[in-house]
Each structure stands twice: as C-alpha cells, then as structure tokens.
Design a protein around this motif. Structure first.
Motif, PDB file in Angstrom:
ATOM      1  N   TYR A 164       0.844  -1.201   0.000  1.00  0.00           N
ATOM      2  CA  TYR A 164       0.000   0.000   0.000  1.00  0.00           C
ATOM      3  C   TYR A 164       0.881   1.253   0.000  1.00  0.00           C
ATOM      4  O   TYR A 164       0.655   2.182  -0.781  1.00  0.00           O
ATOM      5  N   CYS A 165       1.888   1.281   0.867  1.00  0.00           N
ATOM      6  CA  CYS A 165       2.773   2.448   0.945  1.00  0.00           C
ATOM      7  C   CYS A 165       3.546   2.643  -0.356  1.00  0.00           C
ATOM      8  O   CYS A 165       3.771   3.782  -0.775  1.00  0.00           O
ATOM      9  N   LEU A 194      -1.475   7.931  -6.427  1.00  0.00           N
ATOM     10  CA  LEU A 194      -1.017   6.572  -6.657  1.00  0.00           C
ATOM     11  C   LEU A 194       0.272   6.615  -7.454  1.00  0.00           C
ATOM     12  O   LEU A 194       0.394   7.372  -8.400  1.00  0.00           O
ATOM     13  N   VAL A 195       1.216   5.805  -7.067  1.00  0.00           N
ATOM     14  CA  VAL A 195       2.490   5.723  -7.755  1.00  0.00           C
ATOM     15  C   VAL A 195       2.469   4.483  -8.625  1.00  0.00           C
ATOM     16  O   VAL A 195       2.099   3.406  -8.179  1.00  0.00           O
ATOM     17  N   VAL A 242      -0.161   8.210   7.065  1.00  0.00           N
ATOM     18  CA  VAL A 242       1.292   8.405   6.993  1.00  0.00           C
ATOM     19  C   VAL A 242       1.681   8.918   5.611  1.00  0.00           C
ATOM     20  O   VAL A 242       2.464   9.864   5.482  1.00  0.00           O
ATOM     21  N   CYS A 243       1.125   8.298   4.566  1.00  0.00           N
ATOM     22  CA  CYS A 243       1.432   8.733   3.198  1.00  0.00           C
ATOM     23  C   CYS A 243       0.937  10.155   2.944  1.00  0.00           C
ATOM     24  O   CYS A 243       1.632  10.958   2.308  1.00  0.00           O
ATOM     25  N   ALA A 279       8.869   4.249   0.991  1.00  0.00           N
ATOM     26  CA  ALA A 279       7.762   3.334   1.290  1.00  0.00           C
ATOM     27  C   ALA A 279       8.047   2.439   2.496  1.00  0.00           C
ATOM     28  O   ALA A 279       7.170   2.249   3.344  1.00  0.00           O
ATOM     29  N   GLU A 280       9.263   1.884   2.599  1.00  0.00           N
ATOM     30  CA  GLU A 280       9.577   1.023   3.742  1.00  0.00           C
ATOM     31  C   GLU A 280       9.509   1.792   5.050  1.00  0.00           C
ATOM     32  O   GLU A 280       8.984   1.296   6.043  1.00  0.00           O
TER      33      GLU A 280
END
Length: 183
Positions: free
Chosen positions: A41-42, A101-102, A87-88, A52-53
């Motif tokens: 998701y991240c 969205l990436v 968080v994102c 992302a991690e």
C-alpha cells in the motif's frame, strides 16, 4: 540483510509501553501477517518511492502506540491501512504534494505486486484516484466494504457506490478494448 518486517518487529520490541494495549506476541503476529500488505500500500501511495519502507514501519509504530485498545475481533489490516494512508498523506503534505497513486514496475515489488494484464492496468490507471483506491482496498487487499470505507473515511454506502462506479468503468473500458480487437 535485515528485512522491513524484522525492523518493524525490533522497533515494536524496544518502544516504551503505554499500557497493556498489545503484547509482544500480538505485535509479532500482526507484523508477520500484514507487513507485506502495508508495504505494498505504501509503495503505491508514497509521494517518494524510496520512502515506502519507512512509511510502512511508521504505520506499524503508530498502530502499536495507538491509545485505542486493540479489539481482537477487529480487523488489524483495516486499521493498519488507515494509518498507512495517513502516513502517506502526512509525507505528501510535508513535501508540498498531493497524495497520489504511484505506478510501479514489476522489479520494484516482485513479491507483493501481481502484474495485471496490460489492458487492465491501463484501464485502472484511467480511474479517478478515489475509485482506484477503492478497487485496491476491496480486491487487492481483500477488505470488506465496511473496512475499506473506514480506511477511506467514507460511509459504507459511499464505498459501495464508488466500487460499483469504478467496476462499471472498468467493465465498459475492457469491453470496448475487446470489441476494438475483434473488429
């Protein structure tokens, strides 16, 4: 090499406790079961792919630190994805960008990203961000309507409408592409 799951578990073991919210065994089980889903998701929603991690780990730390008592009957994945979404969004705001969205290539996420057929991927890319996220939560993450709605901060009815609208658009677009190939 230390994996993201191991880092999240290590951080959870060494955080100051705020009371009997979750025990270590619960945290380990939840991290092991859901780390890959939260990381995926991240990766799709992080404003910077390389972060992302870190964002996934932050989501787990916020989950553990949460002052709400975790209810075993609840769905930890829904709560984790809600936290990951925040968080994102926080990271995007700090960079002065709107969350989006990436797009991923297969090499960036080999274990957790099942590549869609090219036609479906292009149709999904054409959906509005909220429609694509609704589809992702319902079908990629396997959340029920109520849990997916909770993650997105909308009602179940709004989630149903969003999913139905997105599926209709996907169906129509794929039917058009199919008709175009047969002609």
């Amino acid at each position: 090499m230390i994996t993201g799951t191991q880092r999240a578990l290590h951080a959870a073991h060494h955080m100051p406790s705020r009371g009997p919210i979750l025990d270590v065994a619960d945290v380990e089980r939840i991290v092991e079961w859901h780390y890959d889903d939260v990381l995926a998701y991240c990766r799709r929603h992080a404003p910077v792919r390389d972060a992302a991690e870190d964002m996934a780990q932050e989501a787990f730390l916020r989950f553990v630190r949460s002052s709400k008592a975790y209810d075993e009957r609840g769905k930890p994945l829904a709560l984790l994805l809600t936290i990951a979404r925040n968080v994102c969004a926080d990271a995007a705001r700090s960079l002065g960008r709107a969350p989006h969205l990436v797009e991923l290539d297969e090499a960036a996420e080999p274990e957790t990203h099942d590549a869609y057929p090219v036609e479906l991927e292009s149709v999904l890319a054409g959906l509005a961000p909220d429609e694509r996220e609704a589809i992702e939560l319902r079908f990629d993450q396997g959340l029920g309507v109520a849990d997916a709605a909770c993650v997105m901060g909308i009602s179940r009815f709004a989630m149903n409408r969003l999913v139905k609208r997105a599926l209709a658009q996907v169906s129509d677009a794929l039917a058009l592409e199919s008709d175009g190939r047969l002609a």
